[in-house]
Design a protein around this motif. Structure first.
Motif, mmCIF file in Angstrom:
data_model
loop_
_atom_site.group_PDB
_atom_site.id
_atom_site.type_symbol
_atom_site.label_atom_id
_atom_site.label_comp_id
_atom_site.label_asym_id
_atom_site.label_seq_id
_atom_site.Cartn_x
_atom_site.Cartn_y
_atom_site.Cartn_z
ATOM 1 N N ARG A 49 0.806 -1.224 0.000
ATOM 2 C CA ARG A 49 0.000 0.000 0.000
ATOM 3 C C ARG A 49 0.840 1.275 0.000
ATOM 4 N NH1 ARG A 49 -4.117 -2.935 3.861
ATOM 5 N NH2 ARG A 49 -5.190 -4.145 2.255
ATOM 6 N N PRO A 50 1.946 1.336 0.762
ATOM 7 C CA PRO A 50 2.780 2.555 0.684
ATOM 8 C C PRO A 50 3.390 2.757 -0.710
ATOM 9 C CG PRO A 50 3.328 1.290 2.646
ATOM 10 C CD PRO A 50 2.414 0.441 1.815
ATOM 11 N N VAL A 51 3.691 1.658 -1.403
ATOM 12 C CA VAL A 51 4.240 1.761 -2.754
ATOM 13 C C VAL A 51 3.183 2.344 -3.686
ATOM 14 C CG1 VAL A 51 5.184 0.483 -4.715
ATOM 15 C CG2 VAL A 51 5.862 -0.138 -2.385
ATOM 16 N N GLN A 72 11.766 13.311 -5.009
ATOM 17 C CA GLN A 72 11.398 12.763 -3.700
ATOM 18 C C GLN A 72 10.607 11.467 -3.849
ATOM 19 O OE1 GLN A 72 12.554 13.955 -0.676
ATOM 20 N NE2 GLN A 72 11.824 11.931 -0.097
ATOM 21 N N ALA A 73 9.715 11.424 -4.829
ATOM 22 C CA ALA A 73 8.924 10.203 -5.044
ATOM 23 C C ALA A 73 9.829 9.039 -5.463
ATOM 24 C CB ALA A 73 7.834 10.449 -6.086
ATOM 25 N N PHE A 74 10.791 9.302 -6.363
ATOM 26 C CA PHE A 74 11.728 8.246 -6.754
ATOM 27 C C PHE A 74 12.558 7.792 -5.558
ATOM 28 C CE2 PHE A 74 11.256 9.486 -11.318
ATOM 29 C CZ PHE A 74 11.005 8.214 -11.820
ATOM 30 N N GLN A 75 12.999 8.731 -4.732
ATOM 31 C CA GLN A 75 13.754 8.392 -3.526
ATOM 32 C C GLN A 75 12.922 7.470 -2.625
ATOM 33 O OE1 GLN A 75 16.989 9.486 -2.631
ATOM 34 N NE2 GLN A 75 16.856 8.114 -0.880
ATOM 35 N N ASN A 76 11.685 7.879 -2.379
ATOM 36 C CA ASN A 76 10.808 7.084 -1.516
ATOM 37 C C ASN A 76 10.534 5.710 -2.110
ATOM 38 O OD1 ASN A 76 10.716 9.322 0.129
ATOM 39 N ND2 ASN A 76 8.684 9.964 -0.517
ATOM 40 N N LEU A 77 10.302 5.646 -3.423
ATOM 41 C CA LEU A 77 10.069 4.349 -4.069
ATOM 42 C C LEU A 77 11.309 3.465 -3.980
ATOM 43 C CD1 LEU A 77 8.017 5.509 -7.163
ATOM 44 C CD2 LEU A 77 7.230 3.925 -5.380
ATOM 45 N N GLY A 78 12.492 4.068 -4.131
ATOM 46 C CA GLY A 78 13.724 3.292 -3.999
ATOM 47 C C GLY A 78 13.871 2.716 -2.607
ATOM 48 N N SER A 102 16.182 -0.737 -6.702
ATOM 49 C CA SER A 102 16.038 0.332 -5.701
ATOM 50 C C SER A 102 17.175 1.331 -5.818
ATOM 51 C CB SER A 102 15.946 -0.249 -4.289
ATOM 52 O OG SER A 102 17.192 -0.732 -3.846
ATOM 53 N N GLN A 103 18.377 0.845 -6.092
ATOM 54 C CA GLN A 103 19.529 1.734 -6.255
ATOM 55 C C GLN A 103 19.360 2.633 -7.479
ATOM 56 O OE1 GLN A 103 22.780 -1.026 -6.364
ATOM 57 N NE2 GLN A 103 22.767 -1.341 -4.149
ATOM 58 N N ALA A 108 18.237 7.947 -9.793
ATOM 59 C CA ALA A 108 17.380 8.838 -10.586
ATOM 60 C C ALA A 108 16.900 10.003 -9.730
ATOM 61 C CB ALA A 108 16.195 8.066 -11.157
ATOM 62 N N ALA A 109 16.590 9.719 -8.477
ATOM 63 C CA ALA A 109 16.161 10.783 -7.559
ATOM 64 C C ALA A 109 17.258 11.839 -7.426
ATOM 65 C CB ALA A 109 15.813 10.203 -6.189
#
Length: 134
Positions: A49-51, A72-78, A102-103, A108-109
């Protein structure tokens, strides 16, 4: 094709769209993200759900052409991807692929953060994000 391979392919499509500053077709990124959201919702696992929430956030930032928000979204997804891979250990290598993925999201973030800080960053900015390599 494994789910991880499909996700990597989808991310490359989104990175290509970001790299073109969405001048070509922002729908390409939306279609990929919407597909992931629908797939992850169909699995209906609380851990995902957080993803899903973060993917929805990423979609809004792409729609608004907000490089800082996308970063920030890419960071959080990673980070969420890395957390989900912590307990995945099998001979098919899915956990390793998820950790590698994830890396790439976190890299990308970082690239998007630099773009967001560049003078004149905004709706007319052409983003340059390296697509993940296999």
């Amino acid at each position: 094709m494994s789910f991880i391979s499909e996700v990597e392919s989808s991310i490359q499509t989104i990175f290509a769209a970001i790299g073109n500053g969405f001048q070509m077709d922002p729908g390409a990124g939306f279609n990929q993200i919407d597909s992931w959201i629908n797939h992850l919702r169909s699995i209906d696992q609380p851990v995902l759900r957080p993803v899903v929430t973060e993917l929805e956030t990423l979609r809004r930032h792409i729609e608004g052409n907000n490089a800082a928000g996308m970063a920030q979204a890419f960071q959080n997804l990673g980070e969420l991807t890395a957390q989900s891979a912590l307990t995945t250990h099998n001979f098919s290598g899915e956990g390793d692929k998820a950790r590698e993925f994830s890396q790439k999201l976190i890299a990308a973030a970082g690239n998007l953060r630099l773009i967001a800080k560049a003078p004149g960053a905004g709706a007319a900015t052409s983003y340059s994000v390296d697509a993940p390599k296999h």
